[in-house]
Design a protein around this motif. Structure first.
Motif, PDB file in Angstrom:
ATOM      1  N   HIS A  59       0.818  -1.222   0.000  1.00  0.00           N
ATOM      2  CA  HIS A  59       0.000   0.000   0.000  1.00  0.00           C
ATOM      3  C   HIS A  59       0.853   1.274   0.000  1.00  0.00           C
ATOM      4  O   HIS A  59       0.651   2.165   0.829  1.00  0.00           O
ATOM      5  CB  HIS A  59      -0.955   0.018   1.208  1.00  0.00           C
ATOM      6  N   LEU A  60       1.793   1.346  -0.917  1.00  0.00           N
ATOM      7  CA  LEU A  60       2.552   2.584  -1.044  1.00  0.00           C
ATOM      8  C   LEU A  60       1.604   3.716  -1.446  1.00  0.00           C
ATOM      9  O   LEU A  60       0.821   3.578  -2.385  1.00  0.00           O
ATOM     10  CB  LEU A  60       3.656   2.428  -2.083  1.00  0.00           C
ATOM     11  N   PRO A  65       4.642   8.488   4.178  1.00  0.00           N
ATOM     12  CA  PRO A  65       6.065   8.253   3.874  1.00  0.00           C
ATOM     13  C   PRO A  65       6.334   6.788   3.568  1.00  0.00           C
ATOM     14  O   PRO A  65       5.545   5.901   3.890  1.00  0.00           O
ATOM     15  CB  PRO A  65       6.776   8.696   5.154  1.00  0.00           C
ATOM     16  N   THR A  66       7.475   6.550   2.966  1.00  0.00           N
ATOM     17  CA  THR A  66       7.854   5.197   2.543  1.00  0.00           C
ATOM     18  C   THR A  66       8.887   4.566   3.470  1.00  0.00           C
ATOM     19  O   THR A  66       9.493   3.554   3.118  1.00  0.00           O
ATOM     20  CB  THR A  66       8.432   5.235   1.114  1.00  0.00           C
ATOM     21  N   ASP A  67       9.085   5.155   4.661  1.00  0.00           N
ATOM     22  CA  ASP A  67      10.190   4.703   5.508  1.00  0.00           C
ATOM     23  C   ASP A  67      10.034   3.259   5.980  1.00  0.00           C
ATOM     24  O   ASP A  67      11.026   2.531   6.113  1.00  0.00           O
ATOM     25  CB  ASP A  67      10.344   5.635   6.715  1.00  0.00           C
ATOM     26  N   VAL A  68       8.804   2.795   6.200  1.00  0.00           N
ATOM     27  CA  VAL A  68       8.616   1.416   6.660  1.00  0.00           C
ATOM     28  C   VAL A  68       9.045   0.431   5.578  1.00  0.00           C
ATOM     29  O   VAL A  68       9.775  -0.539   5.844  1.00  0.00           O
ATOM     30  CB  VAL A  68       7.147   1.178   7.065  1.00  0.00           C
ATOM     31  N   PHE A  69       8.613   0.676   4.359  1.00  0.00           N
ATOM     32  CA  PHE A  69       8.995  -0.216   3.263  1.00  0.00           C
ATOM     33  C   PHE A  69      10.486  -0.129   2.985  1.00  0.00           C
ATOM     34  O   PHE A  69      11.141  -1.144   2.696  1.00  0.00           O
ATOM     35  CB  PHE A  69       8.196   0.144   2.012  1.00  0.00           C
ATOM     36  N   GLU A  70      11.053   1.047   3.088  1.00  0.00           N
ATOM     37  CA  GLU A  70      12.496   1.199   2.874  1.00  0.00           C
ATOM     38  C   GLU A  70      13.292   0.466   3.945  1.00  0.00           C
ATOM     39  O   GLU A  70      14.319  -0.162   3.649  1.00  0.00           O
ATOM     40  CB  GLU A  70      12.866   2.682   2.839  1.00  0.00           C
ATOM     41  N   THR A  71      12.837   0.542   5.189  1.00  0.00           N
ATOM     42  CA  THR A  71      13.515  -0.189   6.266  1.00  0.00           C
ATOM     43  C   THR A  71      13.458  -1.692   6.021  1.00  0.00           C
ATOM     44  O   THR A  71      14.432  -2.416   6.247  1.00  0.00           O
ATOM     45  CB  THR A  71      12.876   0.139   7.622  1.00  0.00           C
ATOM     46  N   PHE A  72      12.319  -2.142   5.538  1.00  0.00           N
ATOM     47  CA  PHE A  72      12.182  -3.559   5.224  1.00  0.00           C
ATOM     48  C   PHE A  72      13.177  -3.974   4.144  1.00  0.00           C
ATOM     49  O   PHE A  72      13.845  -5.010   4.265  1.00  0.00           O
ATOM     50  CB  PHE A  72      10.751  -3.838   4.771  1.00  0.00           C
ATOM     51  N   PHE A 110       3.252   3.881  -8.287  1.00  0.00           N
ATOM     52  CA  PHE A 110       3.939   2.789  -8.988  1.00  0.00           C
ATOM     53  C   PHE A 110       5.389   3.164  -9.271  1.00  0.00           C
ATOM     54  O   PHE A 110       6.288   2.314  -9.201  1.00  0.00           O
ATOM     55  CB  PHE A 110       3.210   2.449 -10.283  1.00  0.00           C
ATOM     56  N   GLN A 111       5.639   4.426  -9.590  1.00  0.00           N
ATOM     57  CA  GLN A 111       7.013   4.878  -9.821  1.00  0.00           C
ATOM     58  C   GLN A 111       7.837   4.728  -8.542  1.00  0.00           C
ATOM     59  O   GLN A 111       8.987   4.267  -8.585  1.00  0.00           O
ATOM     60  CB  GLN A 111       7.010   6.330 -10.293  1.00  0.00           C
ATOM     61  N   THR A 112       7.248   5.103  -7.417  1.00  0.00           N
ATOM     62  CA  THR A 112       7.947   4.963  -6.133  1.00  0.00           C
ATOM     63  C   THR A 112       8.245   3.503  -5.830  1.00  0.00           C
ATOM     64  O   THR A 112       9.340   3.154  -5.380  1.00  0.00           O
ATOM     65  CB  THR A 112       7.097   5.558  -4.997  1.00  0.00           C
ATOM     66  N   TYR A 113       7.277   2.647  -6.096  1.00  0.00           N
ATOM     67  CA  TYR A 113       7.455   1.202  -5.881  1.00  0.00           C
ATOM     68  C   TYR A 113       8.646   0.675  -6.675  1.00  0.00           C
ATOM     69  O   TYR A 113       9.549   0.024  -6.130  1.00  0.00           O
ATOM     70  CB  TYR A 113       6.164   0.480  -6.272  1.00  0.00           C
ATOM     71  N   ALA A 114       8.686   0.986  -7.967  1.00  0.00           N
ATOM     72  CA  ALA A 114       9.774   0.496  -8.819  1.00  0.00           C
ATOM     73  C   ALA A 114      11.108   1.123  -8.419  1.00  0.00           C
ATOM     74  O   ALA A 114      12.142   0.433  -8.383  1.00  0.00           O
ATOM     75  CB  ALA A 114       9.458   0.788 -10.280  1.00  0.00           C
ATOM     76  N   ASN A 115      11.107   2.407  -8.113  1.00  0.00           N
ATOM     77  CA  ASN A 115      12.359   3.099  -7.761  1.00  0.00           C
ATOM     78  C   ASN A 115      12.968   2.543  -6.470  1.00  0.00           C
ATOM     79  O   ASN A 115      14.195   2.405  -6.360  1.00  0.00           O
ATOM     80  CB  ASN A 115      12.115   4.601  -7.629  1.00  0.00           C
ATOM     81  N   LEU A 116      12.127   2.227  -5.483  1.00  0.00           N
ATOM     82  CA  LEU A 116      12.654   1.691  -4.231  1.00  0.00           C
ATOM     83  C   LEU A 116      13.234   0.295  -4.427  1.00  0.00           C
ATOM     84  O   LEU A 116      14.287  -0.032  -3.859  1.00  0.00           O
ATOM     85  CB  LEU A 116      11.555   1.661  -3.167  1.00  0.00           C
TER      86      LEU A 116
END
Length: 201
Positions: A59-60, A65-72, A110-116
């Motif tokens: 669920h981006l 913020p995306t910090d939880v997914f980035e930490t993962f 979707f761009q954020t998902y792919a970029n991360l």
């Protein structure tokens, strides 16, 4: 009287023979192992395990913020070191406004998902299998529709349209079968509504 004397004279000889046999049978030699010798316990040789990770409902959102997914991706995943990751839908949140139920595909999510995934080295179709969820098809009018941004940014965008069988050579040559077969089934609606909560199978 003669029989009794013979019996008494043979008794020590019989005892000596028995003692000799006991000592001989229990004396280790280079050819004969000792009686009841115990075999040292040896740990069984274990192959390293094959680790698969299954995640869902990332669920981006462009509202959070995306910090939880980035930490993962940056901290948790290196510790687990999986051979394969299965991400089963709702990659994005697809909300038009914060705290609103009505949805609409947001390309920047979707761009954020792919970029991360690219940033942390997971944008790899042999290591990351992703599927669409109902949030990923809000307002999408068919798989070939231009607003279906999974076809542009999904890791498995070229592997299948809605469902597929994907074979992966896991890095374990000692496995009996050598390859794994992942059956990926996209159960999102072919024509996404703007506020639906059910899939199809």
């Amino acid at each position: 009287m003669l029989i009794s004397c013979l019996h008494c004279s043979l008794y020590p000889l019989i005892c000596l023979c028995l003692l000799y046999l006991v000592l001989f049978l229990n004396t280790p030699t280079s050819q004969t192992p000792p009686m009841f010798a115990s075999t040292p316990y040896q740990e069984p040789k274990l192959e390293p395990p094959v680790v698969l990770v299954h995640i869902s409902d990332i669920h981006l959102s462009h509202f959070t913020p995306t910090d939880v997914f980035e930490t993962f991706l940056n901290t948790t995943m290196p510790k687990i070191a999986p051979a394969l990751v299965l991400s089963s839908g709702d990659l994005t949140d697809a909300k038009r406004a914060k705290n609103r139920r009505m949805g609409g595909i947001q390309p920047e999510e979707f761009q954020t998902y792919a970029n991360l995934l690219k940033k942390y080295g997971w944008y790899d179709p042999l290591r990351w299998i992703d599927l669409r969820g109902n949030h990923d098809v809000y307002g999408v009018h068919g798989y070939d529709a231009p607003e279906n941004f999974f076809r542009t940014y999904g890791v498995q965008r070229d592997a299948y349209d809605t469902s597929a069988i994907v074979e992966h050579p896991l890095p374990t040559p000692t496995l009996p079968f050598g390859r794994s077969r992942i059956i990926a089934m996209d159960v999102a609606h072919h024509y996404g509504l703007e506020a639906h909560v059910f899939g199809r199978l």
